[in-house]
Design a protein around this motif. Structure first.
Motif, PDB file in Angstrom:
ATOM      1  N   SER A  54       0.841  -1.205   0.000  1.00 50.50           N
ATOM      2  CA  SER A  54       0.000   0.000   0.000  1.00 50.50           C
ATOM      3  C   SER A  54       0.871   1.249   0.000  1.00 50.50           C
ATOM      4  N   PRO A  55       0.603   2.205  -0.891  1.00 53.02           N
ATOM      5  CA  PRO A  55      -0.405   2.089  -1.955  1.00 53.02           C
ATOM      6  C   PRO A  55       0.128   1.243  -3.115  1.00 53.02           C
ATOM      7  N   TYR A  56      -0.808   0.806  -3.957  1.00 52.87           N
ATOM      8  CA  TYR A  56      -0.421   0.157  -5.201  1.00 52.87           C
ATOM      9  C   TYR A  56      -1.207   0.816  -6.333  1.00 52.87           C
ATOM     10  N   GLU A  57      -0.688   0.708  -7.536  1.00 52.83           N
ATOM     11  CA  GLU A  57      -1.289   1.438  -8.650  1.00 52.83           C
ATOM     12  C   GLU A  57      -1.712   0.485  -9.768  1.00 52.83           C
ATOM     13  N   ILE A  58      -2.947   0.661 -10.239  1.00 55.17           N
ATOM     14  CA  ILE A  58      -3.493  -0.099 -11.363  1.00 55.17           C
ATOM     15  C   ILE A  58      -4.139   0.889 -12.331  1.00 55.17           C
ATOM     16  N   PHE A  59      -3.760   0.842 -13.600  1.00 58.82           N
ATOM     17  CA  PHE A  59      -4.322   1.717 -14.633  1.00 58.82           C
ATOM     18  C   PHE A  59      -4.273   3.188 -14.227  1.00 58.82           C
ATOM     19  N   GLY A  60      -3.185   3.575 -13.553  1.00 58.37           N
ATOM     20  CA  GLY A  60      -2.999   4.965 -13.190  1.00 58.37           C
ATOM     21  C   GLY A  60      -3.729   5.408 -11.938  1.00 58.37           C
ATOM     22  N   ILE A  61      -4.432   4.506 -11.250  1.00 57.33           N
ATOM     23  CA  ILE A  61      -5.165   4.839 -10.026  1.00 57.33           C
ATOM     24  C   ILE A  61      -4.447   4.210  -8.839  1.00 57.33           C
ATOM     25  N   SER A  62      -4.246   4.994  -7.782  1.00 58.06           N
ATOM     26  CA  SER A  62      -3.596   4.493  -6.568  1.00 58.06           C
ATOM     27  C   SER A  62      -4.648   3.995  -5.590  1.00 58.06           C
ATOM     28  N   TYR A  63      -4.394   2.830  -5.017  1.00 54.51           N
ATOM     29  CA  TYR A  63      -5.291   2.231  -4.038  1.00 54.51           C
ATOM     30  C   TYR A  63      -4.551   2.055  -2.718  1.00 54.51           C
ATOM     31  N   TYR A  64      -5.219   2.404  -1.610  1.00 49.88           N
ATOM     32  CA  TYR A  64      -4.637   2.304  -0.289  1.00 49.88           C
ATOM     33  C   TYR A  64      -5.336   1.184   0.487  1.00 49.88           C
ATOM     34  N   VAL A  65      -4.571   0.207   0.902  1.00 50.76           N
ATOM     35  CA  VAL A  65      -5.136  -0.930   1.629  1.00 50.76           C
ATOM     36  C   VAL A  65      -5.506  -0.491   3.041  1.00 50.76           C
ATOM     37  N   MET A  66      -6.670  -0.926   3.510  1.00 50.80           N
ATOM     38  CA  MET A  66      -7.134  -0.565   4.843  1.00 50.80           C
ATOM     39  C   MET A  66      -6.336  -1.306   5.905  1.00 50.80           C
ATOM     40  N   ALA A  67      -6.128  -0.653   7.039  1.00 50.77           N
ATOM     41  CA  ALA A  67      -5.407  -1.288   8.133  1.00 50.77           C
ATOM     42  C   ALA A  67      -6.227  -2.396   8.773  1.00 50.77           C
ATOM     43  N   ASP A  68      -7.532  -2.241   8.766  1.00 49.41           N
ATOM     44  CA  ASP A  68      -8.406  -3.190   9.460  1.00 49.41           C
ATOM     45  C   ASP A  68      -9.735  -3.255   8.726  1.00 49.41           C
ATOM     46  N   SER A  69     -10.358  -4.425   8.710  1.00 52.91           N
ATOM     47  CA  SER A  69     -11.651  -4.576   8.028  1.00 52.91           C
ATOM     48  C   SER A  69     -12.827  -4.362   8.963  1.00 52.91           C
TER      49      SER A  69
END
Length: 284
Positions: free
Chosen positions: A60-75
Motif C-alpha cells: 500500500s499504496p499500489y497502482e493499477i491503470f494509473g489509479i492508486s489504491y490504499y489498503v485498509m489497516a483493518d476490516s
C-alpha cells in the motif's frame, strides 16, 4: 511472374492473414466457468478464523491503470454496496495477490482495498442469498464493480449465469490483527478507491474530495419506482442534493455533488445508521 505464381502467392497471403486472426482470437479468451454445470448448493462457506497478515498482497499504496489504491489497516466495521462480478477458468490455477493458488471452486474473493486475508458476508440484493468468503486477491478493476467472487461463490449467490449482481458486502470480525506498518488507513476512514486516495490529514482538514464533482452511489434498482421510493425516504434524513441516473438497465440513486470529505463522511455515517451500507464514490 506468371498467372499461376501470382495466384499461389495470393493464397499464401490469405492464409497468413487467417493464421494471424486465429492467433489474436485465441489471445482474447473470455473468462468462463466449468465445462459442465455443477451444483454448489452443498458447498460450505468460508469459516472465519484468526490468521496472520503479512506484506503478501497488502502492499500500500499500489497502482493499477494509473489509479492508486490504499489498503485498509483493518476490516472491522467495513460495509459496502455495489456491483459484484466473478472470475473463473481464465485464472484458475494462477497465483492470487498473496501467493496462494486461485481455485474457482473455493469460497474466495478479490477486493481492491480490504486487508488480506479478510472474511466478508456477501448478499445478493435480488434474491436475498448470502455467502461468506475469504478475501485473498486484489480486484476487480473494471468499471464500478466492488468485489470479484470465485465462480463457486457466484453460483451459490445465483448470478453466475448473468455475470454480475448488486450486492452488499459486510466484513466479519475474525480477530485478525490490524496491519501495523506505514501506508495503511483504517476501514472507518475509507472504503472506496476515490476516498482512499485522500490521506487522513486532508480528511481532518475537511478539504475537497476530488477535482471533479463527487457523488455517493447508494443503490441501484431494476425498477424506477423502487429507486424513487428510496430517494424519497432518504430526503427525509439527508439534506444533500440527490439524482437518479439510468445506465445499463439500472436506476442508480446518487447523493451529491459532495465537494468536501467531511460532507461525504457525514452522509456515509447516516447511511450506515439506516442500515444502507456506506455506498461508494463515483465522479463525473
Amino acid at each position: 511472374m506468371d498467372f499461376l505464381q501470382a495466384k499461389h502467392i495470393a493464397k499464401l497471403g490469405q492464409l497468413a492473414v487467417l493464421l494471424l486472426l486465429t492467433a489474436c482470437s485465441q489471445q482474447e479468451v473470455r473468462d468462463s466457468g466449468p465445462s459442465r454445470p455443477l451444483d454448489f448448493s452443498g458447498l460450505a462457506d468460508a469459516t472465519p478464523k484468526k490468521e496472520s497478515r503479512g506484506r503478501a498482497g497488502n502492499k500500500s499504496p499500489y497502482e493499477i491503470f494509473g489509479i492508486s489504491y490504499y489498503v485498509m489497516a483493518d476490516s472491522k466495521g467495513f460495509r459496502q454496496q455495489g456491483e459484484a462480478s466473478w472470475y473463473g477458468k481464465k485464472f484458475h490455477g494462477r497465483n492470487t495477490s498473496n501467493g496462494e493458488v486461485y481455485d474457482m471452486y473455493a469460497m474466495t474473493a478479490a477486493h481492491k482495498t480490504l486487508p488480506i486475508p479478510s472474511y466478508v458476508r456477501v448478499t445478493n440484493h435480488q434474491n436475498g442469498r448470502s455467502v461468506v468468503v475469504r478475501v485473498n486477491d486484489r480486484g476487480p478493476f473494471h468499471g464500478d464493480r466492488i468485489i470479484d467472487l470465485s465462480y463457486a461463490a457466484a453460483s451459490k449467490l445465483g448470478f453466475a449465469e448473468q455475470g454480475t449482481a448488486m450486492v452488499s458486502v459486510e466484513a466479519i470480525d475474525s480477530g485478525n490483527p490490524p496491519l501495523n506498518y506505514p501506508g495503511y488507513v483504517a476501514a472507518s476512514q475509507t472504503n472506496t478507491p476515490a476516498l482512499a486516495a485522500v490521506d487522513v490529514e486532508r480528511q481532518n482538514k475537511n478539504e475537497t474530495v476530488a477535482s471533479n464533482q463527487s457523488f455517493l452511489q447508494v443503490a441501484a434498482f431494476s425498477q424506477r419506482a423502487a429507486a424513487e421510493k428510496l430517494m424519497a425516504d432518504l430526503r427525509q434524513q439527508i439534506a444533500e442534493p440527490m439524482r437518479l441516473q439510468q445506465a445499463k438497465g439500472l436506476f442508480k440513486v446518487h447523493i451529491g455533488p459532495l465537494q468536501k470529505v467531511g460532507d461525504l463522511t457525514a452522509v456515509k455515517q447516516t447511511l450506515q445508521a439506516l442500515s444502507l451500507g456506506s455506498g461508494f464514490v463515483v465522479n463525473d
